[in-house]
Every structure is written in structure tokens, then in C-alpha cells.
Motif scaffolding. Sequence first.
Motif, short mmCIF file in Angstrom:
data_model
loop_
_atom_site.label_atom_id
_atom_site.label_comp_id
_atom_site.label_asym_id
_atom_site.label_seq_id
_atom_site.Cartn_x
_atom_site.Cartn_y
_atom_site.Cartn_z
N GLY A 58 42.24 42.09 45.45
CA GLY A 58 40.95 42.37 44.85
C GLY A 58 40.19 43.46 45.57
O GLY A 58 40.55 43.88 46.68
N PHE A 84 35.90 44.36 45.60
CA PHE A 84 34.60 44.04 45.00
C PHE A 84 33.44 44.28 45.97
O PHE A 84 33.64 44.39 47.18
N ASP A 123 40.02 33.54 40.51
CA ASP A 123 40.22 34.56 39.48
C ASP A 123 39.67 34.04 38.15
O ASP A 123 40.18 33.09 37.57
N GLU A 147 40.49 38.23 32.88
CA GLU A 147 40.25 39.64 32.57
C GLU A 147 39.47 39.77 31.27
O GLU A 147 39.53 38.91 30.39
N LYS A 155 35.75 41.28 29.06
CA LYS A 155 34.29 41.08 29.12
C LYS A 155 33.88 39.64 28.85
O LYS A 155 32.76 39.24 29.22
N ASP A 158 34.57 36.14 38.42
CA ASP A 158 35.36 35.94 39.64
C ASP A 158 34.44 35.36 40.72
O ASP A 158 33.21 35.57 40.70
N HIS A 208 29.44 40.73 36.77
CA HIS A 208 30.33 41.59 35.99
C HIS A 208 30.14 43.05 36.43
O HIS A 208 29.01 43.51 36.62
N GLY A 245 33.48 44.37 40.59
CA GLY A 245 34.84 44.43 41.11
C GLY A 245 35.77 43.51 40.36
O GLY A 245 35.43 43.01 39.28
N ASN A 246 36.92 43.28 40.93
CA ASN A 246 37.92 42.46 40.25
C ASN A 246 38.77 41.71 41.28
O ASN A 246 39.12 42.25 42.32
N GLN A 296 42.33 39.20 41.41
CA GLN A 296 43.50 38.74 40.68
C GLN A 296 44.31 37.79 41.57
O GLN A 296 44.59 38.11 42.72
#
Length: 212
Positions: free
Chosen positions: A29, A31, A124, A127, A129, A134, A203, A206-207, A209
Motif C-alpha cells: 500500500g 497512503f 483492504d 477497489e 468508488k 481501507d 477516499h 491512497g490504496n 491491497q
Amino acid sequence: MRIVTRVALCALFLVSLSAVAQSGPSANGDFQFALTGATGAIQFNAKAQGSGAKGQMTFTGTSEISNEDVDGEGTTGSALTGASMTVDFDCLRVNGNQAAMSGVITASSVAQLVGTRALLSVEDGGEGKNADLDKFSWGVYRASAMNWTPSDAEIPGDAGWQFSWIATDAERNDDVGVTTTRSTSVDCKSFPLGSYAFEELAHGSGNIQVKP
């Protein structure tokens, strides 16, 4: 023609081996976050390797750094400090969309943190919108001095603290438990994944996984 066929089969075999080598639990990740006591950015990647893990986390930002002696002696208190650190992971635990990873802080702008352990836990949210947010939690831990041995006074010679045991949440049927030993070093298996107090990431910040 046979030579070409054999070369093609060998290439396919090597591709298959590569796919197997890349499989296994992992988490990564990148973020940014803003919390009471800390703001900054975290980048991380961790992958299971044998009985341990490999990977790294970097943190940059401001953090509330404690100056407390874990043995109950010396100075106490904390201060908000600009900090950066690098963590080399040696432990990874994944369950569904949650993961915990830990390792040693190998470099930091705060000298007292080098050599201590850091733990990052994440969730997680998926994925897109419409996905759930997360989540993450992290902390830095010093080893606790253990100079006493808990035992059952009704059993002569009980060496209970020298054994390992499995700690579970009796109220959760899905809790697989955590194997606990005498070690005082905090790692990714020290706490059940369901016990972390996760912070939500907005939102666009970042992301994260997680792959079982």
C-alpha cells in the motif's frame, strides 16, 4: 521442429515456476493519513517467505514519540516530532482482507527508535468508488524486560510460562487464535487480527491491497 517444441515447453515450464514463486500471502500500500498524534505518509510491501516474511515500510511525517522507559524507570512523556523511519519486515500474517506485518526499524531520523520493532496492521476495503474504506493501525514497540516467572502455586515445579499456548476470543467462533510463547518481542502474531483499532483512510488518500 522438435527442438522448437522443446524450447517452447521449457519456456512454459519456467513461466509456471515463476507464477508459483510469486504466489502466497502479501500486502502492499501507499497512503497519507492525519490522526491525533501523527500525520504523514506510509508506503509498504510485505510478502510471506518460508516461516517469515520479506518487505519494507517507510514512514515520513510527524509523530508523537514517547520517551517512557518500559521498565518503569527514567524519563516519561512524549512530544510531537518530525520523523522518518524504515522498517524491514520479518513477519506477515494474513486472514481474508486483513493483514499484520512487523519488523525492525533499521533507520530513523529519531535515533532512539533504531533497533525497536514496528507493527503495521491493515484492512483492504476493496477497489472502486463504491468500495469500503481501507483501514490501518500502526505502532512502535520496545521489548519488555521479563524478570519473573508466572506459575501455578498449586502445582509444584509448574513451568507454565515456559510453555506455549493458544489465545482465542471465546465470543468469536471465527477466531483462529494466536500462538503465544515466552517471547516479549512484539511481532505480527502477538495480537489477533480482530483486536486492532483500525483508523479509516479517506477516499483518495491512497490504496491498500491484501492478498491471502
